[in-house]
Design a protein around this motif. Sequence first.
Motif, PDB file in Angstrom:
ATOM      1  N   ASP A  68      -9.276  14.069  -6.768  1.00 20.52           N
ATOM      2  CA  ASP A  68      -7.804  14.120  -6.750  1.00 20.52           C
ATOM      3  C   ASP A  68      -7.323  15.177  -5.749  1.00 20.52           C
ATOM      4  O   ASP A  68      -6.277  15.029  -5.118  1.00 20.52           O
TER       5      ASP A  68
ATOM      6  N   ASP B 251      -1.976  10.470  -7.965  1.00 20.22           N
ATOM      7  CA  ASP B 251      -2.595  11.028  -9.169  1.00 20.22           C
ATOM      8  C   ASP B 251      -1.652  11.985  -9.900  1.00 20.22           C
ATOM      9  O   ASP B 251      -0.883  12.701  -9.274  1.00 20.22           O
TER      10      ASP B 251
ATOM     11  N   ARG C  14      -2.325   0.700 -11.977  1.00 23.38           N
ATOM     12  CA  ARG C  14      -2.767   0.371 -10.627  1.00 23.38           C
ATOM     13  C   ARG C  14      -2.917  -1.146 -10.573  1.00 23.38           C
ATOM     14  O   ARG C  14      -2.852  -1.813 -11.613  1.00 23.38           O
TER      15      ARG C  14
HETATM   16 MG    MG Z   1      -7.580   9.474 -10.772  1.00 19.75          MG
END
Ligand code: MG
Length: 290
Positions: free
Chosen positions: A210, A67, A123
Amino acid sequence: MKADAYRFDGKTSCDLSRLPTDAGTEKGKKAEYAEKTAANLKKMESLQEAFYADGREGMVILLQALDAAGKDGTIKHVMGGLNPEGVTVYNFKQPTKTELEHDYLWRVGRCLPPRGGISIFNRSYYEDVLVVQMHQLHKGYRMADRVLQESDREFFEKRYHQICHFEEYLYENSFRVVKIFLHLSKGEQKERFLARIDTPDKNWKFSAADITERARFDEYNQLYQKVINATASEHAPWYVLPADQKWYTRYLVSEIVVEALQKCAPSYPKVTDQVRAEMQRARVQLMAED
Ligand code: MG
Ligand code: ATP
């Protein structure tokens, strides 16, 4: 090119603890690199036009990172220069109920580009060997006993092979996969999280999850290293890029995309004699209009 220093194609092994997260000796040359990036974006634009018209190869550019490493910003700044007609960005989030009823590549198939097109994955199917492995999510999937009885090692080793085969399959069908890992330091991640908390305009980016993931920062890097080494290949290499200075990362990504497009050697389709004759007739007709 500079980005070659960060390229892994399976011939050498990737050791994340020895690879830089910052620009090193290039630090302090922000303006110079911003200019170089702008020049690359121009090159990218004309290369992509030919790539689109040519239509012989397709490309997937995927970004993976922890992140706050800058995936979104990189996509916005580097890929933003491409003609949207030939480019689509896909975000791979937590799978939906329907997606979980299928094999993990099912949702990927729908995001593959046609030849001449570029798909950017924010991603990707790599989450299925990263977050899924880290949190043992596969244990909660409805699958046959013969699959769930496998040890974790067996289960994920098989997935690495499946991914390698999938990328080889794409290459053999005239598609290239370019894989980018943004390598961020733990210190810089902390700074970026704090900025998300302290800057009202950035608050929306903050997610409490996160912070829990950050607790496993080193474990994640170890897992990334394993995954990169298991899936780096000549035709689908990994680029492990320092991510602490966004301007440097963006420059490297622009270099990689330019080179990947150049490798496809795009050329405009040849005009046949018949089409040339048709164009001449059309020209005469247009000129005769007034
Ligand atoms: Mg995230
Ligand atoms: P940002 O960096 O801005 O937070 P993001 O890519 O983390 O962007 P989010 O919506 O915050 O976007 O998170 C998407 C989440 O979905 C990630 O935590 C990712 O690990 C998770 N995810 C993606 N694919 C899978 C998968 N196959 N199984 C489980 N989780 C997944």
